[in-house]
Design a protein around this motif. Structure first.
Motif, PDB file in Angstrom:
ATOM      1  N   TRP A  61     -16.534  51.293 -45.474  1.00 10.59           N
ATOM      2  CA  TRP A  61     -16.869  49.872 -45.385  1.00 10.59           C
ATOM      3  C   TRP A  61     -15.860  49.035 -46.190  1.00 10.59           C
ATOM      4  O   TRP A  61     -15.403  47.997 -45.729  1.00 10.59           O
ATOM      5  CB  TRP A  61     -18.289  49.633 -45.886  1.00 10.59           C
ATOM      6  N   LEU A  62     -15.534  49.528 -47.406  1.00 17.90           N
ATOM      7  CA  LEU A  62     -14.560  48.800 -48.217  1.00 17.90           C
ATOM      8  C   LEU A  62     -13.226  48.677 -47.502  1.00 17.90           C
ATOM      9  O   LEU A  62     -12.535  47.650 -47.617  1.00 17.90           O
ATOM     10  CB  LEU A  62     -14.346  49.495 -49.568  1.00 17.90           C
ATOM     11  N   GLY A  63     -12.857  49.707 -46.757  1.00 22.88           N
ATOM     12  CA  GLY A  63     -11.593  49.681 -46.013  1.00 22.88           C
ATOM     13  C   GLY A  63     -11.576  48.660 -44.892  1.00 22.88           C
ATOM     14  O   GLY A  63     -10.507  48.243 -44.446  1.00 22.88           O
ATOM     15  N   THR A  64     -12.743  48.238 -44.447  1.00 18.96           N
ATOM     16  CA  THR A  64     -12.807  47.240 -43.356  1.00 18.96           C
ATOM     17  C   THR A  64     -12.839  45.819 -43.891  1.00 18.96           C
ATOM     18  O   THR A  64     -12.754  44.886 -43.112  1.00 18.96           O
ATOM     19  CB  THR A  64     -14.054  47.459 -42.474  1.00 18.96           C
TER      20      THR A  64
END
Length: 65
Positions: A61-64
């Motif tokens: 999620w953090l990567g998105t």
């Protein structure tokens, strides 16, 4: 509590000292746990079960963002 109710001051003081020591050891112990968890996650996230799955999902999620 029983020691305090019975007036056993020495036992009360020993217990309070143990509680105080545990409080002082909690933060360093947590740091050891935190490092071990991080190392385990880096080497094999799935070995952490549901926790590893949640961490992997959060990392994705953090990567998105």
């Amino acid at each position: 509590m029983t020691s305090a109710e019975n007036g056993d001051i020495e036992e009360v003081l020993e217990t309070l000292a143990a509680v105080d020591a545990a409080g002082k050891e909690a933060e360093p112990a947590y740091k050891v746990y935190e490092v071990a968890l991080s190392e385990q996650y880096e080497s094999s996230p799935s070995s952490l079960g549901a926790v590893g799955e949640h961490l992997m999902s959060f990392e994705s999620w953090l990567g998105t963002q």
